[in-house]
Motif scaffolding. Structure first.
Motif, PDB file in Angstrom:
ATOM      1  N   GLY A 304      -3.087  -2.673 -20.534  1.00  0.00           N
ATOM      2  CA  GLY A 304      -2.099  -3.738 -20.469  1.00  0.00           C
ATOM      3  C   GLY A 304      -2.056  -4.546 -21.757  1.00  0.00           C
ATOM      4  N   TYR A 305      -0.854  -4.912 -22.184  1.00  0.00           N
ATOM      5  CA  TYR A 305      -0.672  -5.647 -23.435  1.00  0.00           C
ATOM      6  C   TYR A 305       0.256  -6.828 -23.225  1.00  0.00           C
ATOM      7  CZ  TYR A 305      -2.813  -1.674 -25.787  1.00  0.00           C
ATOM      8  OH  TYR A 305      -3.696  -0.705 -26.175  1.00  0.00           O
ATOM      9  N   GLU A 306      -0.036  -7.911 -23.941  1.00  0.00           N
ATOM     10  CA  GLU A 306       0.924  -9.001 -24.039  1.00  0.00           C
ATOM     11  C   GLU A 306       1.805  -8.725 -25.243  1.00  0.00           C
ATOM     12  OE1 GLU A 306       1.289 -13.886 -24.194  1.00  0.00           O
ATOM     13  OE2 GLU A 306      -0.705 -12.946 -24.121  1.00  0.00           O
ATOM     14  N   CYS A 307       3.109  -8.836 -25.025  1.00  0.00           N
ATOM     15  CA  CYS A 307       4.065  -8.522 -26.077  1.00  0.00           C
ATOM     16  C   CYS A 307       4.377  -9.784 -26.883  1.00  0.00           C
ATOM     17  CB  CYS A 307       5.339  -7.948 -25.465  1.00  0.00           C
ATOM     18  SG  CYS A 307       6.561  -7.377 -26.664  1.00  0.00           S
ATOM     19  N   SER A 308       4.549  -9.627 -28.181  1.00  0.00           N
ATOM     20  CA  SER A 308       4.814 -10.774 -29.054  1.00  0.00           C
ATOM     21  C   SER A 308       6.281 -11.191 -29.055  1.00  0.00           C
ATOM     22  CB  SER A 308       4.358 -10.451 -30.483  1.00  0.00           C
ATOM     23  OG  SER A 308       5.004  -9.272 -30.940  1.00  0.00           O
ATOM     24  N   LYS A 309       7.141 -10.386 -28.382  1.00  0.00           N
ATOM     25  CA  LYS A 309       8.564 -10.730 -28.308  1.00  0.00           C
ATOM     26  C   LYS A 309       8.999 -10.782 -26.836  1.00  0.00           C
ATOM     27  CE  LYS A 309       9.764  -8.415 -32.678  1.00  0.00           C
ATOM     28  NZ  LYS A 309      10.716  -7.468 -33.328  1.00  0.00           N
ATOM     29  N   PRO A 310       9.897 -11.669 -26.486  1.00  0.00           N
ATOM     30  CA  PRO A 310      10.339 -11.781 -25.081  1.00  0.00           C
ATOM     31  C   PRO A 310      11.409 -10.737 -24.739  1.00  0.00           C
ATOM     32  CG  PRO A 310      11.440 -13.431 -26.405  1.00  0.00           C
ATOM     33  CD  PRO A 310      10.489 -12.726 -27.339  1.00  0.00           C
ATOM     34  N   THR A 312      10.619  -7.914 -22.652  1.00  0.00           N
ATOM     35  CA  THR A 312      10.102  -7.054 -21.597  1.00  0.00           C
ATOM     36  C   THR A 312      10.781  -7.347 -20.255  1.00  0.00           C
ATOM     37  OG1 THR A 312       8.306  -8.499 -20.851  1.00  0.00           O
ATOM     38  CG2 THR A 312       7.873  -7.126 -22.789  1.00  0.00           C
ATOM     39  N   THR A 313      10.589  -6.432 -19.325  1.00  0.00           N
ATOM     40  CA  THR A 313      11.114  -6.632 -17.967  1.00  0.00           C
ATOM     41  C   THR A 313      10.422  -7.811 -17.302  1.00  0.00           C
ATOM     42  OG1 THR A 313      11.516  -4.252 -17.872  1.00  0.00           O
ATOM     43  CG2 THR A 313      11.653  -5.460 -15.803  1.00  0.00           C
ATOM     44  N   ASN A 314       9.163  -8.093 -17.686  1.00  0.00           N
ATOM     45  CA  ASN A 314       8.504  -9.311 -17.189  1.00  0.00           C
ATOM     46  C   ASN A 314       9.367 -10.542 -17.449  1.00  0.00           C
ATOM     47  OD1 ASN A 314       6.371  -7.541 -16.850  1.00  0.00           O
ATOM     48  ND2 ASN A 314       4.828  -8.944 -17.663  1.00  0.00           N
ATOM     49  N   ASP A 315       9.906 -10.639 -18.672  1.00  0.00           N
ATOM     50  CA  ASP A 315      10.701 -11.802 -19.045  1.00  0.00           C
ATOM     51  C   ASP A 315      11.945 -11.929 -18.168  1.00  0.00           C
ATOM     52  OD1 ASP A 315       9.180 -12.657 -21.515  1.00  0.00           O
ATOM     53  OD2 ASP A 315       9.668 -10.591 -22.056  1.00  0.00           O
ATOM     54  N   GLN A 316      12.561 -10.782 -17.857  1.00  0.00           N
ATOM     55  CA  GLN A 316      13.756 -10.811 -17.014  1.00  0.00           C
ATOM     56  C   GLN A 316      13.413 -11.177 -15.569  1.00  0.00           C
ATOM     57  OE1 GLN A 316      14.704  -6.759 -18.603  1.00  0.00           O
ATOM     58  NE2 GLN A 316      16.809  -7.496 -18.522  1.00  0.00           N
ATOM     59  N   LEU A 317      12.334 -10.571 -15.044  1.00  0.00           N
ATOM     60  CA  LEU A 317      11.967 -10.818 -13.654  1.00  0.00           C
ATOM     61  C   LEU A 317      11.428 -12.230 -13.436  1.00  0.00           C
ATOM     62  CD1 LEU A 317      10.296  -7.412 -12.717  1.00  0.00           C
ATOM     63  CD2 LEU A 317      12.469  -8.306 -11.862  1.00  0.00           C
ATOM     64  N   ASN A 318      10.860 -12.839 -14.469  1.00  0.00           N
ATOM     65  CA  ASN A 318      10.291 -14.176 -14.337  1.00  0.00           C
ATOM     66  C   ASN A 318      11.303 -15.290 -14.602  1.00  0.00           C
ATOM     67  OD1 ASN A 318       7.634 -13.464 -13.606  1.00  0.00           O
ATOM     68  ND2 ASN A 318       7.129 -12.982 -15.734  1.00  0.00           N
ATOM     69  N   SER A 319      12.566 -14.909 -14.763  1.00  0.00           N
ATOM     70  CA  SER A 319      13.627 -15.889 -15.021  1.00  0.00           C
ATOM     71  C   SER A 319      14.765 -15.650 -14.042  1.00  0.00           C
ATOM     72  CB  SER A 319      14.128 -15.737 -16.460  1.00  0.00           C
ATOM     73  OG  SER A 319      15.440 -16.221 -16.611  1.00  0.00           O
ATOM     74  N   TRP A 320      15.261 -16.743 -13.428  1.00  0.00           N
ATOM     75  CA  TRP A 320      16.410 -16.595 -12.529  1.00  0.00           C
ATOM     76  C   TRP A 320      17.616 -16.060 -13.289  1.00  0.00           C
ATOM     77  CZ3 TRP A 320      15.975 -16.338  -7.571  1.00  0.00           C
ATOM     78  CH2 TRP A 320      14.951 -17.016  -6.915  1.00  0.00           C
ATOM     79  N   LEU A 321      17.784 -16.508 -14.515  1.00  0.00           N
ATOM     80  CA  LEU A 321      18.903 -16.031 -15.325  1.00  0.00           C
ATOM     81  C   LEU A 321      18.724 -14.546 -15.648  1.00  0.00           C
ATOM     82  CD1 LEU A 321      21.516 -16.636 -16.834  1.00  0.00           C
ATOM     83  CD2 LEU A 321      20.128 -17.357 -18.812  1.00  0.00           C
ATOM     84  N   GLY A 322      17.489 -14.181 -15.959  1.00  0.00           N
ATOM     85  CA  GLY A 322      17.212 -12.768 -16.251  1.00  0.00           C
ATOM     86  C   GLY A 322      17.464 -11.891 -15.041  1.00  0.00           C
ATOM     87  N   GLN A 323      17.046 -12.359 -13.869  1.00  0.00           N
ATOM     88  CA  GLN A 323      17.296 -11.592 -12.648  1.00  0.00           C
ATOM     89  C   GLN A 323      18.787 -11.444 -12.386  1.00  0.00           C
ATOM     90  OE1 GLN A 323      15.023 -12.843  -9.188  1.00  0.00           O
ATOM     91  NE2 GLN A 323      13.308 -13.486 -10.469  1.00  0.00           N
ATOM     92  N   ALA A 324      19.530 -12.536 -12.613  1.00  0.00           N
ATOM     93  CA  ALA A 324      20.976 -12.485 -12.389  1.00  0.00           C
ATOM     94  C   ALA A 324      21.636 -11.495 -13.338  1.00  0.00           C
ATOM     95  CB  ALA A 324      21.573 -13.878 -12.571  1.00  0.00           C
ATOM     96  N   ARG A 325      21.191 -11.487 -14.566  1.00  0.00           N
ATOM     97  CA  ARG A 325      21.756 -10.539 -15.541  1.00  0.00           C
ATOM     98  C   ARG A 325      21.435  -9.097 -15.152  1.00  0.00           C
ATOM     99  NH1 ARG A 325      20.094 -13.828 -21.075  1.00  0.00           N
ATOM    100  NH2 ARG A 325      21.938 -15.193 -21.145  1.00  0.00           N
ATOM    101  N   MET A 326      20.212  -8.867 -14.691  1.00  0.00           N
ATOM    102  CA  MET A 326      19.840  -7.519 -14.242  1.00  0.00           C
ATOM    103  C   MET A 326      20.735  -7.077 -13.086  1.00  0.00           C
ATOM    104  SD  MET A 326      15.675  -7.870 -14.299  1.00  0.00           S
ATOM    105  CE  MET A 326      15.415  -6.420 -13.306  1.00  0.00           C
TER     106      MET A 326
END
Length: 555
Positions: A304-310, A312-326
């Motif tokens: 497992g790695y932490e990414c230096s740029k936002p 990833t799918t983590n970023d989308q799933l952890n944001s209501w806006l990201g989920q809506a866009r998905m």
């Protein structure tokens, strides 16, 4: 169909069973019964590719097995999800379409299994496949199992492929072509943004045929024998309080319950190791000591790695806006993370090296699954940070385990002992795979995307420390096989035509019949095996009918 007699009874509506029922019922004169222990595949999470994360833990659609404590994994029990619905594990899997290597099938043939060499199985892969790229020397364009490209390139996957190239692994556009070795994007069993399970591919076109009956919530409990001939199946429908029923067949019982439950059902029916059957008080119909032995699986090690740029799918799933866009992207275009599932990229490479730095294996010995998200385990809740995962598995493990009943109730899971990492080659190759993943993560192409290595972390530096990490964190990649293996030696269970040794009217057609584990994901090979089995079943039926006619003529 009012009566309970059929030509064929298929036990298990999974990756292979749906193929068998769909193909055999193409002949309107052939009456087929398909028994499935789970419910109908109605859930949206089955059909939405990213729903894998939900069905991974669903007791409704998943057997949710656990292995016995594995001494080689520091006594841990390993979670083993297996599909329990129409489509079986093809309804809950990671969607990746991989066939394995030419050498896998040539090895099967070299073991004495005539007809299973690569050149002989390739036509069945092609027959089953409806690849969006169209037909070619290696692919089918109009088969029922739809196979699609991932629509959009991802910055992180591109960096991974570039990193793999920098350590000597070429980029490839087709893991199922002339050569498997390389890094690239996976193709998926999806179609227009939806999962294409074998239930969708083979049962949907067949379900209204009057000669096919599909019974769900129907758990097979015993095979019915007349002497040493299988003549039917007893099953319970509707759960523990449901009715016991018996269906009979004129031709054959086709056992496709998977590498756990196919040997379990054979053992419950009196076919297996004599000592086990006698200890359980089961009358021996036919002694076959190999039933339940030879268990093989791919052990997955997740880095497992932490990414230096936002990004990833983590970023989308952890944001209501990201989920809506998905959601909007999937609704409008049937693309994006909801249409892809978990793993987008991969790599097949030779990781284990000798003292001179040369690859030990002639063909890839490690497979990568690269996900643009991270979680503590497959299907788990994503981490709150930008994350990604590189999973590695040894392709051809030497370790062997077993499946053995410990109850007379078919609803009770059997003993499952994988014996992961029980040989030196398996331990060395798995550690080499982890080191190869680290090398890619540290490559110039990937370095800008790696903020930190979360697992195993810098505290695991030596080979011994990495091996301990593997023992403490390794998990299945969902490919148990081999427990009713094909062959002609005393421990083989079925012959090269998948007929159970020593009894008539009974075949095993699923991944349990694999003599050795293929070098990759197992869904496509299971479909191929069932397609080939249909031809063998029809050929044998014609030969039997011709022999009967000849005998009657002479009489």
């Amino acid at each position: 169909m009012r009566d309970e007699e059929f030509d064929y009874i298929v036990v298990g509506a999974g990756s292979a069973g749906c193929v068998l029922a769909g193909r055999l019922s193409e002949d309107p004169a052939t009456r087929v019964l398909l028994l499935e222990a789970g419910p109908v595949d109605r859930s949206l999470w089955i059909h939405l590719p990213i729903g894998y994360g939900k069905t991974m833990w669903s007791p409704t659609y998943n057997w949710c097995f656990e292995t016995d404590p594995d001494p080689n994994m520091n006594g841990r029990r390993i979670y083993w999800p297996r599909g329990k619905t129409l489509g079986g594990s093809s309804s809950i899997n990671g969607l990746i379409y991989i066939r394995g290597q030419r050498e896998d099938y040539d090895h099967w043939a070299a073991l004495g299994n005539a007809g299973w060499g690569y050149d002989e199985v390739l036509p069945y892969f092609i027959r089953s496949e409806g690849n969006e790229r169209g037909a070619s020397a290696f692919h089918g364009g109009d088969g029922p199992l739809k196979v699609s490209d991932i629509a959009a390139k991802h910055e992180l996957i591109e960096a991974f492929i570039g990193g793999a190239q920098q350590i000597g692994v070429p980029r490839t556009g087709d893991f199922n072509g002339a050569e498997q070795e390389g890094a690239g994007y996976y193709q998926l069993t999806t179609h227009k943004g939806w999962r294409c399970s074998t239930a969708k591919a083979y049962l949907v076109p067949a379900r209204h045929r009057p000669n096919l009956r599909i019974e769900t919530d129907a758990l097979a409990s015993r095979l019915v024998f007349d002497g040493r001939r299988a003549v039917g199946v007893s099953y319970r429908q509707g759960g523990q309080g449901g009715d016991m029923k018996t269906a009979r067949c004129r031709a054959e019982v086709l056992l496709s319950a998977g590498s756990i439950q196919s040997p379990q059902l054979l053992q419950l029916s009196g076919i297996g190791p004599r000592a086990l059957l006698e200890r359980m008080g089961i009358p021996v119909v036919h002694e076959l000591p190999g039933v339940g032995e030879n268990l093989q699986d791919h052990l997955q090690i997740r880095l497992g790695y932490e990414c230096s740029k936002p990004i990833t799918t983590n970023d989308q799933l952890n944001s209501w806006l990201g989920q809506a866009r998905m959601g909007l992207e999937w609704l409008m275009y049937r693309t994006g993370p909801l249409a892809v599932g978990i793993n987008q990229g991969g790599c097949f490479m030779r990781a284990l090296k000798d003292a001179n730095g040369r690859p030990v294996a002639a063909t890839p010995d490690i497979q990568f699954h690269v996900a643009t998200l991270s979680a503590d385990m497959a299907g788990g809740k994503v981490h709150p940070y930008s994350g990604f995962t590189m999973s590695v598995c040894q392709l051809r493990p030497e370790s062997r385990g077993h499946v053995r009943i410990r109850s007379l109730d078919a609803a009770e899971p059997p003993e499952m002992q994988p014996n992961y990492l029980s040989t030196e080659l398996d331990r060395a190759t798995t550690v080499a795979g982890v080191k190869a993943a680290r090398a890619i993560a540290q490559s110039p192409a990937m370095r800008p995307y790696v903020k930190r290595e979360v697992k195993p972390g810098p505290e695991a530096a030596s080979d011994a420390e990495l091996l301990e990490f593997c023992r403490n964190n390794g998990a299945t990649i969902f490919h148990p096989t081999g427990t009713c293996r094909m062959g002609s030696d005393p421990l083989a269970v079925v012959d090269a035509r998948l007929r159970v040794h020593g009894v008539a009217g009974l075949r095993v057609i699923d991944c349990s019949a694999m003599p050795t584990l293929v070098s990759g994901n197992t869904n496509a090979p299971a479909v191929m095996m069932a397609e080939k089995a249909v031809d063998m079943i029809r050929e044998d039926a014609r030969a039997a009918a011709a022999a009967t006619t000849t005998s009657e003529t002479k009489t």
